[in-house]
Design a protein around this motif. Structure first.
Motif, PDB file in Angstrom:
ATOM      1  N   LYS A 166       0.825  -1.210   0.000  1.00  0.00           N
ATOM      2  CA  LYS A 166       0.000   0.000   0.000  1.00  0.00           C
ATOM      3  C   LYS A 166       0.859   1.260   0.000  1.00  0.00           C
ATOM      4  O   LYS A 166       0.455   2.284  -0.572  1.00  0.00           O
ATOM      5  CB  LYS A 166      -0.982   0.005   1.166  1.00  0.00           C
ATOM      6  CG  LYS A 166      -0.387   0.093   2.560  1.00  0.00           C
ATOM      7  CD  LYS A 166      -1.502   0.046   3.594  1.00  0.00           C
ATOM      8  CE  LYS A 166      -0.989   0.099   5.020  1.00  0.00           C
ATOM      9  NZ  LYS A 166      -2.099  -0.005   6.007  1.00  0.00           N
TER      10      LYS A 166
ATOM     11  N   SER B 194     -17.935  11.416  -1.702  1.00  0.00           N
ATOM     12  CA  SER B 194     -17.665  10.022  -2.030  1.00  0.00           C
ATOM     13  C   SER B 194     -18.266   9.649  -3.378  1.00  0.00           C
ATOM     14  O   SER B 194     -17.611   9.018  -4.222  1.00  0.00           O
ATOM     15  CB  SER B 194     -18.220   9.118  -0.928  1.00  0.00           C
ATOM     16  OG  SER B 194     -18.116   7.756  -1.291  1.00  0.00           O
TER      17      SER B 194
ATOM     18  N   LYS C  35     -16.274   8.743  -7.004  1.00  0.00           N
ATOM     19  CA  LYS C  35     -16.548   7.546  -7.791  1.00  0.00           C
ATOM     20  C   LYS C  35     -16.881   7.920  -9.235  1.00  0.00           C
ATOM     21  O   LYS C  35     -16.415   7.283 -10.182  1.00  0.00           O
ATOM     22  CB  LYS C  35     -17.702   6.763  -7.167  1.00  0.00           C
ATOM     23  CG  LYS C  35     -17.365   6.117  -5.828  1.00  0.00           C
ATOM     24  CD  LYS C  35     -18.587   5.471  -5.208  1.00  0.00           C
ATOM     25  CE  LYS C  35     -18.274   4.922  -3.819  1.00  0.00           C
ATOM     26  NZ  LYS C  35     -19.490   4.386  -3.144  1.00  0.00           N
TER      27      LYS C  35
ATOM     28  N   LYS D  82      -9.750   8.938  -5.911  1.00  0.00           N
ATOM     29  CA  LYS D  82      -9.711   8.267  -4.618  1.00  0.00           C
ATOM     30  C   LYS D  82     -10.178   9.237  -3.533  1.00  0.00           C
ATOM     31  O   LYS D  82      -9.974  10.440  -3.637  1.00  0.00           O
ATOM     32  CB  LYS D  82      -8.300   7.758  -4.329  1.00  0.00           C
ATOM     33  CG  LYS D  82      -7.831   6.710  -5.333  1.00  0.00           C
ATOM     34  CD  LYS D  82      -6.450   6.204  -5.011  1.00  0.00           C
ATOM     35  CE  LYS D  82      -5.983   5.186  -6.042  1.00  0.00           C
ATOM     36  NZ  LYS D  82      -6.831   3.985  -6.067  1.00  0.00           N
TER      37      LYS D  82
ATOM     38  N   THR E   9     -16.583   2.829   7.219  1.00  0.00           N
ATOM     39  CA  THR E   9     -17.484   1.744   6.816  1.00  0.00           C
ATOM     40  C   THR E   9     -18.677   2.193   5.978  1.00  0.00           C
ATOM     41  O   THR E   9     -19.363   1.348   5.399  1.00  0.00           O
ATOM     42  CB  THR E   9     -18.012   0.991   8.045  1.00  0.00           C
ATOM     43  OG1 THR E   9     -18.702   1.910   8.904  1.00  0.00           O
ATOM     44  CG2 THR E   9     -16.876   0.335   8.815  1.00  0.00           C
TER      45      THR E   9
ATOM     46  N   GLY F 125     -17.381   3.766   1.295  1.00  0.00           N
ATOM     47  CA  GLY F 125     -16.592   3.097   0.273  1.00  0.00           C
ATOM     48  C   GLY F 125     -15.105   3.131   0.588  1.00  0.00           C
ATOM     49  O   GLY F 125     -14.685   3.480   1.702  1.00  0.00           O
ATOM     50  N   PRO F 126     -14.261   2.788  -0.400  1.00  0.00           N
ATOM     51  CA  PRO F 126     -12.817   2.711  -0.171  1.00  0.00           C
ATOM     52  C   PRO F 126     -12.217   4.066   0.205  1.00  0.00           C
ATOM     53  O   PRO F 126     -12.577   5.102  -0.364  1.00  0.00           O
ATOM     54  CB  PRO F 126     -12.265   2.232  -1.521  1.00  0.00           C
ATOM     55  CG  PRO F 126     -13.432   1.588  -2.202  1.00  0.00           C
ATOM     56  CD  PRO F 126     -14.633   2.354  -1.760  1.00  0.00           C
TER      57      PRO F 126
ATOM     58  N   PHE G 215      -8.410   5.908   0.636  1.00  0.00           N
ATOM     59  CA  PHE G 215      -7.005   5.661   0.293  1.00  0.00           C
ATOM     60  C   PHE G 215      -6.050   6.234   1.331  1.00  0.00           C
ATOM     61  O   PHE G 215      -4.922   5.766   1.456  1.00  0.00           O
ATOM     62  CB  PHE G 215      -6.671   6.208  -1.104  1.00  0.00           C
ATOM     63  CG  PHE G 215      -6.275   7.663  -1.158  1.00  0.00           C
ATOM     64  CD1 PHE G 215      -4.945   8.053  -1.182  1.00  0.00           C
ATOM     65  CD2 PHE G 215      -7.239   8.665  -1.198  1.00  0.00           C
ATOM     66  CE1 PHE G 215      -4.574   9.385  -1.243  1.00  0.00           C
ATOM     67  CE2 PHE G 215      -6.891  10.007  -1.266  1.00  0.00           C
ATOM     68  CZ  PHE G 215      -5.551  10.365  -1.282  1.00  0.00           C
TER      69      PHE G 215
ATOM     70  N   GLN H 187     -10.167  -0.462   6.764  1.00  0.00           N
ATOM     71  CA  GLN H 187      -9.626  -0.048   5.467  1.00  0.00           C
ATOM     72  C   GLN H 187      -8.145  -0.423   5.421  1.00  0.00           C
ATOM     73  O   GLN H 187      -7.262   0.442   5.424  1.00  0.00           O
ATOM     74  CB  GLN H 187      -9.802   1.461   5.272  1.00  0.00           C
ATOM     75  CG  GLN H 187     -11.234   1.942   5.209  1.00  0.00           C
ATOM     76  CD  GLN H 187     -11.853   1.777   3.826  1.00  0.00           C
ATOM     77  OE1 GLN H 187     -11.173   1.472   2.843  1.00  0.00           O
ATOM     78  NE2 GLN H 187     -13.159   2.002   3.733  1.00  0.00           N
TER      79      GLN H 187
ATOM     80  N   THR I  96      -6.096  -1.250   3.214  1.00  0.00           N
ATOM     81  CA  THR I  96      -5.241  -0.759   2.122  1.00  0.00           C
ATOM     82  C   THR I  96      -5.016   0.745   2.205  1.00  0.00           C
ATOM     83  O   THR I  96      -4.301   1.306   1.370  1.00  0.00           O
ATOM     84  CB  THR I  96      -5.848  -1.102   0.750  1.00  0.00           C
ATOM     85  OG1 THR I  96      -7.126  -0.458   0.615  1.00  0.00           O
ATOM     86  CG2 THR I  96      -6.017  -2.599   0.589  1.00  0.00           C
ATOM     87  N   ALA I  97      -5.626   1.419   3.185  1.00  0.00           N
ATOM     88  CA  ALA I  97      -5.441   2.865   3.351  1.00  0.00           C
ATOM     89  C   ALA I  97      -4.141   3.149   4.083  1.00  0.00           C
ATOM     90  O   ALA I  97      -3.788   2.456   5.037  1.00  0.00           O
ATOM     91  CB  ALA I  97      -6.618   3.468   4.105  1.00  0.00           C
TER      92      ALA I  97
END
Length: 460
Positions: free
Chosen positions: A30, A126, A130, A135, A168, A171-172, A174, A206, A208-209
């Motif tokens: 990451k 958010s 998208k 991100k 939560t 969404g994702p 970063f 998260q 991968t953040a």
């Protein structure tokens, strides 16, 4: 743009598939992905926008928050056109006002007249990110000058629960952004932050953040807000020696050659003098030329650039800020054109980080002879940082078409290093590596002519 033939006298050998032992520490997956982003935006928009201050006191009325034309699609559209890879939003600043309806504070948009208390800025951004393939990042200030629990053990749980909501429901994510500000709350007490708890929430929801603070754990503050990193800029750092708000942080801002953890620097700077919108700064927006110099001194010095855009009271990016961002994008498009001919068979010129040139013990230099002299004012080098950061010092010898020479001494390289100088027509240049942690590996070499908005050389 016309390309020119190069004659390389590489004073060592090229490496394509040989295995090379890494020099530790090395970045996680990451952290590597984050380094590739290089440039993204910060959105400072909150209660301070409407009270015209930088730091609120937590006593502001929610009725003050009432944007008349808020449009997160406009923010994302401009960011995308500007070449940014993401946007980080101030979901809560030091005054404690939250841009979404939280179960854990009564000081939020739910009490404001905007959309009759039904609005959610985080959700709107958010969705806009998208839509425009950006991100999303979150800044949630640990300091809270409103919350009655601040200064007690209970507040750490409140903050963690707010993290959970943000991590939560949208969404994702970063990047999760903290700062070291820690003043008194409404009860006159300061908080002892439970950083292990805070970090665990992001890692849980998260994973991968990356997490930002003075000390990381994943990425760190560069040590100033003026828009530049330093000549020596290590990603390795003695992470266990520092913490958010550390009083002797200046001793660690360059990182350390003997660092124990990989925690790369991030340069945060605002496009205006302030971080929040102030009408009297409408004519003080940084110019495209100044932004390009910031880019060369941040992305070009082993850091990522986090450029702040203060959204105005309408809920829009001001026209002056947008114009400067578009101008910055335009001159990057013109300037960041590699003048060295691409060669897929040469690891220095193939544009890939997965292939690299390796110095031999006896031959440590790279020499480039140009068949036709080129007008150049910037050279760019990259290391394959997946194998660690190695170069501690190097020098570049420039030779112009008349045979005049100049030697420029420099420190580290890392993910990306740009050496800028007064433009001249170069006949050749030589790169000598004078210090390193293990064998020198260089994955890319490029040359540019950075130009201003007047189509003139940028570095004089």
């Amino acid at each position: 743009m016309k390309r020119f033939t190069l004659f390389f006298a590489l004073l060592s050998y090229s490496l394509f598939s040989q295995k090379v032992a890494p020099v530790y520490p090395i970045p996680s997956a990451k952290q590597l992905a984050w380094s590739e982003l290089e440039y993204y935006g910060f959105i400072h928009f909150n209660m301070n926008t409407f009270t015209n201050v930088e730091w609120g006191e937590g006593k502001e009325s929610p009725s003050s928050f009432n944007p008349t034309a808020l449009d997160c699609n406009q923010w994302a559209r401009i960011a995308k056109k500007a070449g940014m890879k993401g946007l980080i939003l101030t979901a809560k600043h030091h005054d404690g006002f939250a841009l979404y309806s939280s179960k854990y504070t009564s000081h939020s948009v739910a009490k404001s007249p905007w959309k009759n208390g039904k609005g959610d800025v985080v959700k709107e951004l958010s969705e806009a990110c998208k839509k425009y393939d950006l991100k999303l990042g979150i800044y949630l200030s640990p300091w809270d000058r409103f919350h009655p629990a601040y200064g007690t053990d209970d507040y750490n749980q409140v903050y963690a629960k707010m993290q959970e909501e943000l991590l939560t429901n949208y969404g994702p994510i970063f990047e999760f952004w903290y700062d070291g500000a820690n003043g008194e709350g409404p009860n006159g007490k300061k908080q002892v932050y439970d950083w292990n708890l805070f970090h665990s929430m992001v890692n849980k929801y998260q994973p991968t953040a990356v997490q930002f603070s003075d000390a990381g754990p994943d990425i760190r503050w560069v040590g100033n807000e003026r828009g530049y990193a330093y000549d020596t800029m290590w990603s390795p750092i003695l992470r266990d020696k520092i913490y958010p708000g550390c009083p002797d942080f200046d001793n660690y801002r360059n990182g350390q050659e003997n660092g124990t953890h990989w925690v790369s620097p991030e340069v945060d700077v605002s496009i205006r003098p302030g971080w929040y919108y102030h009408p009297d700064q409408d004519n003080k927006v940084k110019t495209p030329d100044s932004l390009l110099k910031i880019y060369a001194a941040s992305v070009g010095r082993n850091a990522n650039l986090l450029l702040n855009i203060p959204v105005d009271t309408r809920g829009l990016i001001h026209e002056n800020d947008s114009a400067s961002l578009m101008g910055f994008a335009a001159i990057r498009t013109k300037s960041l054109v590699n003048l060295l001919k691409k060669n897929t068979n040469d690891p220095l010129l193939d544009g890939k980080n997965s292939t690299f040139w390796m110095a031999s013990p006896k031959k440590k230099d790279i020499r480039v002879e140009l068949k036709n002299p080129l007008s150049i004012n910037t050279l760019m080098l990259q290391e394959p940082i997946a194998l660690g950061q190695r170069v501690s010092s190097f020098e570049v010898e420039l030779v112009d078409e008349l045979g005049n020479k100049e030697v420029i001494k420099a420190g580290t390289i890392g993910h990306k290093r740009m050496i800028t100088f007064k433009e001249r027509k170069l006949k050749s240049f030589q790169i000598r590596f004078t210090g390193s942690r293990g064998p020198v590996l260089i994955s890319n070499l490029e040359a540019y002519r950075f130009i201003s908005t007047r189509n003139e050389p940028l570095f004089q």
